[in-house]
Write a protein that holds these residues in place. Structure first.
Motif, mmCIF file in Angstrom:
data_model
loop_
_atom_site.group_PDB
_atom_site.id
_atom_site.type_symbol
_atom_site.label_atom_id
_atom_site.label_comp_id
_atom_site.label_asym_id
_atom_site.label_seq_id
_atom_site.Cartn_x
_atom_site.Cartn_y
_atom_site.Cartn_z
ATOM 1 N N PRO A 113 0.827 -1.213 0.000
ATOM 2 C CA PRO A 113 0.000 0.000 0.000
ATOM 3 C C PRO A 113 0.859 1.260 0.000
ATOM 4 C CG PRO A 113 0.148 -0.887 2.211
ATOM 5 C CD PRO A 113 0.838 -1.877 1.300
ATOM 6 N N ASP A 114 0.283 2.344 -0.510
ATOM 7 C CA ASP A 114 0.953 3.642 -0.452
ATOM 8 C C ASP A 114 0.723 4.313 0.889
ATOM 9 O OD1 ASP A 114 1.985 3.489 -3.039
ATOM 10 O OD2 ASP A 114 0.160 4.324 -3.905
ATOM 11 N N VAL A 115 -0.429 4.028 1.480
ATOM 12 C CA VAL A 115 -0.799 4.584 2.783
ATOM 13 C C VAL A 115 -1.362 3.443 3.614
ATOM 14 C CG1 VAL A 115 -2.227 6.284 3.979
ATOM 15 C CG2 VAL A 115 -1.358 6.791 1.713
ATOM 16 N N LEU A 116 -1.027 3.419 4.893
ATOM 17 C CA LEU A 116 -1.410 2.306 5.745
ATOM 18 C C LEU A 116 -1.826 2.806 7.123
ATOM 19 C CD1 LEU A 116 -1.365 -0.808 6.435
ATOM 20 C CD2 LEU A 116 1.054 -0.470 7.022
ATOM 21 N N LEU A 117 -2.935 2.286 7.626
ATOM 22 C CA LEU A 117 -3.354 2.502 9.007
ATOM 23 C C LEU A 117 -3.322 1.150 9.697
ATOM 24 C CD1 LEU A 117 -4.697 3.958 11.437
ATOM 25 C CD2 LEU A 117 -6.904 3.432 10.358
ATOM 26 N N ILE A 118 -2.633 1.079 10.821
ATOM 27 C CA ILE A 118 -2.641 -0.119 11.654
ATOM 28 C C ILE A 118 -3.303 0.256 12.974
ATOM 29 C CG2 ILE A 118 -1.317 -1.929 12.795
ATOM 30 C CD1 ILE A 118 0.936 -1.425 10.807
ATOM 31 N N ASN A 119 -4.446 -0.366 13.268
ATOM 32 C CA ASN A 119 -5.124 -0.151 14.542
ATOM 33 C C ASN A 119 -4.625 -1.145 15.574
ATOM 34 O OD1 ASN A 119 -6.778 2.075 13.996
ATOM 35 N ND2 ASN A 119 -8.269 0.780 12.967
ATOM 36 N N GLU A 120 -4.788 -0.780 16.828
ATOM 37 C CA GLU A 120 -4.335 -1.560 17.975
ATOM 38 C C GLU A 120 -2.818 -1.684 17.994
ATOM 39 O OE1 GLU A 120 -6.727 -4.742 19.317
ATOM 40 O OE2 GLU A 120 -8.563 -3.643 18.839
ATOM 41 N N PHE A 121 -2.174 -0.614 17.576
ATOM 42 C CA PHE A 121 -0.720 -0.486 17.600
ATOM 43 C C PHE A 121 -0.419 0.467 18.755
ATOM 44 C CE2 PHE A 121 3.493 0.700 16.428
ATOM 45 C CZ PHE A 121 3.965 -0.227 15.510
ATOM 46 N N ASP A 122 0.132 -0.058 19.849
ATOM 47 C CA ASP A 122 0.322 0.749 21.057
ATOM 48 C C ASP A 122 1.139 2.006 20.777
ATOM 49 O OD1 ASP A 122 -1.079 -1.230 22.365
ATOM 50 O OD2 ASP A 122 0.676 -2.108 23.328
ATOM 51 N N TYR A 123 0.677 3.124 21.337
ATOM 52 C CA TYR A 123 1.330 4.426 21.162
ATOM 53 C C TYR A 123 2.449 4.591 22.182
ATOM 54 C CZ TYR A 123 2.150 9.421 21.526
ATOM 55 O OH TYR A 123 2.756 10.655 21.584
ATOM 56 N N ASP A 124 3.585 5.065 21.718
ATOM 57 C CA ASP A 124 4.632 5.541 22.621
ATOM 58 C C ASP A 124 5.131 6.875 22.070
ATOM 59 O OD1 ASP A 124 7.651 5.030 21.431
ATOM 60 O OD2 ASP A 124 6.230 3.525 20.671
ATOM 61 N N ALA A 125 5.326 7.832 22.942
ATOM 62 C CA ALA A 125 5.627 9.209 22.544
ATOM 63 C C ALA A 125 6.898 9.327 21.708
ATOM 64 C CB ALA A 125 5.727 10.103 23.780
ATOM 65 N N GLN A 126 7.861 8.451 21.904
ATOM 66 C CA GLN A 126 9.113 8.515 21.149
ATOM 67 C C GLN A 126 9.008 7.880 19.770
ATOM 68 O OE1 GLN A 126 8.959 7.228 24.411
ATOM 69 N NE2 GLN A 126 9.376 9.283 25.183
ATOM 70 N N GLY A 127 7.927 7.171 19.500
ATOM 71 C CA GLY A 127 7.766 6.511 18.205
ATOM 72 C C GLY A 127 8.656 5.297 18.041
ATOM 73 N N THR A 128 9.108 4.741 19.145
ATOM 74 C CA THR A 128 10.019 3.595 19.086
ATOM 75 C C THR A 128 9.365 2.392 18.417
ATOM 76 O OG1 THR A 128 11.117 4.384 21.094
ATOM 77 C CG2 THR A 128 11.500 2.080 20.475
ATOM 78 N N ALA A 129 8.135 2.079 18.797
ATOM 79 C CA ALA A 129 7.451 0.923 18.208
ATOM 80 C C ALA A 129 7.238 1.122 16.708
ATOM 81 C CB ALA A 129 6.122 0.680 18.911
ATOM 82 N N LEU A 130 6.869 2.352 16.298
ATOM 83 C CA LEU A 130 6.706 2.658 14.864
ATOM 84 C C LEU A 130 8.000 2.384 14.103
ATOM 85 C CD1 LEU A 130 4.906 6.129 14.878
ATOM 86 C CD2 LEU A 130 4.007 4.014 13.945
ATOM 87 N N ARG A 131 9.090 2.895 14.638
ATOM 88 C CA ARG A 131 10.399 2.750 13.993
ATOM 89 C C ARG A 131 10.831 1.286 13.938
ATOM 90 N NH1 ARG A 131 15.122 2.078 16.077
ATOM 91 N NH2 ARG A 131 14.555 2.810 18.166
ATOM 92 N N LEU A 132 10.680 0.575 15.040
ATOM 93 C CA LEU A 132 11.140 -0.817 15.076
ATOM 94 C C LEU A 132 10.313 -1.715 14.158
ATOM 95 C CD1 LEU A 132 11.990 -1.234 18.862
ATOM 96 C CD2 LEU A 132 13.580 -0.995 16.932
ATOM 97 N N PHE A 133 8.998 -1.507 14.095
ATOM 98 C CA PHE A 133 8.182 -2.305 13.177
ATOM 99 C C PHE A 133 8.628 -2.053 11.740
ATOM 100 C CE2 PHE A 133 4.275 -2.989 10.610
ATOM 101 C CZ PHE A 133 4.150 -4.355 10.831
#
Length: 188
Positions: A12-32
């Motif tokens: 996909p060009d754009v993606l939404l993943i729900n139930e992805f735990d939020y962390d203020a530093q964006g560590t989980a986003l970056r690691l995934f």
């Protein structure tokens, strides 16, 4: 790995993943992104997004009031959105298009009682509860994406509460209805 492989194959060009735990530093986003999307899963082509975005959510945020009317204040059922900790069940946006971050709109703090025609459960919430309870159980975000043509695509993202797991008052079903209706109202 299975989810990453599916995403790599769909590309996909754009993606939404729900139930992805939020962390203020964006560590989980970056690691995934680094450990799963940018690494081939079962021979699928890697997936590279230009941008990652996440924002605070209401799940797990203590309300300070007895929202479930069990006689106690605290715990996941008394949070602004059901959750064991702040950020649980958040959301993640990945985009190949630039995100116009300064123009992102959040409706996370919009109170449910302030929605015109809100279908609040009759006589369920106290005045104190209604003064704190947002419509969005997680968050509603208008994420503007810059198109190559110079135009803007508005990616409207949310994750309404399930219309279940409550009693005859149907507070989750009613909230779900109004969370979905927020986008219909916003678009019209």
């Amino acid at each position: 790995r299975v989810i990453a492989e599916v995403l790599q194959r769909v590309a996909p060009d754009v993606l939404l993943i729900n139930e992805f735990d939020y962390d203020a530093q964006g560590t989980a986003l970056r690691l995934f992104d680094e450990r799963y999307l940018r690494v081939s899963q079962n021979g699928a082509p890697t997936l590279r997004f230009r941008e990652r975005y996440s924002a605070p959510v209401n799940t797990g945020v203590p309300s300070g009031v007895d929202l479930d009317r069990d006689g106690r204040i605290g715990g996941p059922n008394d949070a602004l959105g059901f959750g064991l900790f702040p950020g649980q069940y958040g959301l993640a946006v990945y985009s190949k298009l630039p995100i116009r971050r300064a123009a992102v709109r959040s409706f996370r703090r919009f109170l449910w009682k302030d929605m015109p025609g809100a279908v609040l459960p009759p006589d369920w919430y106290s005045t104190a509860a209604l003064a704190k309870l947002p419509l969005s159980s997680k968050n509603h975000l208008d994420v503007p994406l810059q198109l190559p043509s110079g135009g803007t695509l508005h990616f409207l993202v949310s994750h309404p509460t399930p219309p279940a797991f409550d009693g005859a008052e149907d507070r989750n079903g009613r909230r779900n209805h109004d969370e979905i209706r927020l986008w219909a109202d916003y678009l019209s």
